[in-house]
Write a protein that holds these residues in place. Structure first.
Motif, PDB file in Angstrom:
ATOM      1  N   TYR A  24      -1.510 -14.701 -42.459  1.00 51.84           N
ATOM      2  CA  TYR A  24      -2.777 -14.305 -41.865  1.00 51.84           C
ATOM      3  C   TYR A  24      -3.428 -13.213 -42.716  1.00 51.84           C
ATOM      4  N   LEU A  25      -4.608 -13.532 -43.269  1.00 52.18           N
ATOM      5  CA  LEU A  25      -5.368 -12.561 -44.044  1.00 52.18           C
ATOM      6  C   LEU A  25      -6.772 -12.401 -43.457  1.00 52.18           C
ATOM      7  N   PHE A  26      -6.844 -12.453 -42.142  1.00 49.62           N
ATOM      8  CA  PHE A  26      -8.104 -12.289 -41.425  1.00 49.62           C
ATOM      9  C   PHE A  26      -8.751 -10.958 -41.803  1.00 49.62           C
TER      10      PHE A  26
ATOM     11  N   ASP B 195      -4.765 -18.201 -43.250  1.00 51.38           N
ATOM     12  CA  ASP B 195      -5.957 -17.801 -42.505  1.00 51.38           C
ATOM     13  C   ASP B 195      -6.716 -16.743 -43.300  1.00 51.38           C
ATOM     14  N   LEU B 196      -7.836 -17.155 -43.924  1.00 48.71           N
ATOM     15  CA  LEU B 196      -8.699 -16.245 -44.676  1.00 48.71           C
ATOM     16  C   LEU B 196     -10.042 -16.072 -43.970  1.00 48.71           C
TER      17      LEU B 196
ATOM     18  N   ASP C 269      -8.052 -21.636 -44.313  1.00 52.76           N
ATOM     19  CA  ASP C 269      -9.228 -21.424 -43.468  1.00 52.76           C
ATOM     20  C   ASP C 269     -10.133 -20.396 -44.141  1.00 52.76           C
ATOM     21  N   LEU C 270     -11.259 -20.868 -44.685  1.00 53.52           N
ATOM     22  CA  LEU C 270     -12.198 -20.011 -45.412  1.00 53.52           C
ATOM     23  C   LEU C 270     -13.461 -19.725 -44.609  1.00 53.52           C
TER      24      LEU C 270
ATOM     25  N   ALA D 150     -15.616 -16.427 -44.733  1.00 57.40           N
ATOM     26  CA  ALA D 150     -15.132 -15.603 -45.848  1.00 57.40           C
ATOM     27  C   ALA D 150     -16.277 -15.378 -46.834  1.00 57.40           C
ATOM     28  N   ILE D 151     -16.230 -14.253 -47.543  1.00 57.94           N
ATOM     29  CA  ILE D 151     -17.207 -13.954 -48.588  1.00 57.94           C
ATOM     30  C   ILE D 151     -16.576 -14.330 -49.918  1.00 57.94           C
ATOM     31  N   LEU D 152     -17.178 -15.297 -50.609  1.00 57.18           N
ATOM     32  CA  LEU D 152     -16.674 -15.778 -51.898  1.00 57.18           C
ATOM     33  C   LEU D 152     -17.693 -15.383 -52.960  1.00 57.18           C
TER      34      LEU D 152
END
Length: 274
Positions: free
Chosen positions: A144-146, A164-165, A184-185, A188-190
Motif C-alpha cells: 500500500y502506497l496510498f 495500491d498507488l 492501482d494508479l 496518482a500524479i504522474l
C-alpha cells in the motif's frame, strides 16, 4: 535526566549477546550502538534514538519502532516482518536485502534510504516519503502506497504488481523494467516520469478502469510530460492543466501557494525525452 543503558545492553560490550525479546527500550538513547544479529523480536523501541546504529541481520519481528530515529542506521538483511515503523525516521538508512513483509511504514520518512532488493510485500507505506530513495528490485507485491511521495525515487526493476498507488505522487521516478501489472494508479500524479520501459502497464490502468466491464466511476491518474509504452494511445500531457492544483492539495508542506506548484509543473514540462 541522562538515559542509563539497561544491564543486558551494557553486557554486550563484553561479548554477552543474549536475547532482547520483548524488552522495553522506549525513548532509549542508543545512537551508534552495535545490535548486529541481536534478537529484538516484540521489543518496544518506540521513540528511541538509534541514529547510526548497527542492526544488520537483527531479528525485529513485531518490534515497535514507531517514532524512532533510525537516521543513517544499518538494517541490512534485518528481519522486520510485521515491524511497526509508524512515523519513524529512516532517512539515509540502509535496508539492503531486509525483509519487511507486512511491515507498517505509515507516514515514515524514507528519504534517500537504500531499500535495494528488499521484500516489502503487503507492507503499508501509505503517506510515506520515499523522495530520492533507492527501491530498485524491490518486491512490493500487494503493498500500500496510498498518497506516498515518490519524487525522484528509484523503482527500476521493482515488482509493483497489484500495488495500491492511489493518489500517490510520482515525479521524475526511475521505472526501467518495473512491473506494474494490476497496480492501482487512480488519482496518482504522474509527472515527468518515463514509463516506456515498464512492464505490463495497460491503457485501462491509465484510464482509471479497475474492472474489465467497468462503465462508470472511472478515476484516472493525472499524466503530464510522462512518456508511455508503445500501444498506449494517451496524450502524455493529457492532464498538465490539473497537476498543479493536485500537487498543491496533496503536498502542502512542499507547496505553500498554488503559484509555487504551477511554476514547478512548468519546470518539469521542460524535461525532454529521447
Amino acid at each position: 535526566m541522562q538515559y542509563k543503558l539497561p544491564t543486558y545492553l551494557s553486557e554486550r560490550l563484553f561479548g554477552n549477546c543474549r536475547s532482547l525479546v520483548e524488552t522495553s527500550l522506549i525513548q532509549a538513547k542508543l545512537s551508534t550502538i552495535n545490535l548486529r544479529f541481536t534478537d529484538l523480536s516484540d521489543a518496544d523501541l518506540s521513540s528511541a534514538n538509534l541514529q547510526n546504529a548497527d542492526l544488520g541481520f537483527a531479528k525485529l519481528y513485531f518490534t515497535n519502532l514507531s517514532h524512532t530515529n533510525l537516521n543513517h542506521a544499518d538494517l541490512s538483511s534485518a528481519y522486520l516482518h510485521l515491524a511497526q515503523f509508524k512515523q519513524a525516521n529512516l532517512s539515509n538508512a540502509n535496508l539492503h536485502r531486509a525483509n519487511l513483509h507486512n511491515a507498517n511504514l505509515f507516514k515514515t520518512n524514507l528519504r534517500n534510504a537504500n531499500f535495494h532488493n528488499t521484500i516489502l510485500s503487503s507492507a503499508n507505506l501509505s503517506k510515506a516519503d520515499l523522495t530520492g530513495a533507492d527501491f530498485s528490485d524491490v518486491a512490493f507485491r500487494n503493498a500500500y502506497l496510498f498518497k506516498a511521495n515518490l519524487t525522484k525515487t528509484n523503482l527500476s526493476g521493482a515488482h509493483l504488481d497489484n500495488v495500491d498507488l492511489y493518489q500517490a505522487t510520482l515525479i521524475g521516478v526511475k521505472l526501467e523494467h518495473a512491473d506494474l501489472r494490476g497496480a492501482d494508479l487512480r488519482r496518482a500524479i504522474l509527472l515527468s516520469t518515463d514509463f516506456r520501459k515498464t512492464k505490463n502497464l495497460t491503457q485501462a490502468q491509465l484510464e482509471g478502469i479497475v474492472h474489465p466491464n467497468q462503465l462508470e466511476g472511472k478515476i484516472h491518474p493525472l499524466i503530464c510530460n510522462s512518456p508511455l509504452p508503445k500501444g498506449i494511445n494517451i496524450d502524455i500531457n493529457r492532464d498538465c492543466n490539473k497537476v498543479a492544483a493536485a500537487l498543491y492539495k496533496n503536498n502542502p508542506s512542499s507547496f505553500k501557494k498554488l503559484e509555487e506548484a504551477e511554476k514547478f509543473v512548468k519546470e518539469q514540462q521542460l524535461q525532454k525525452w529521447n
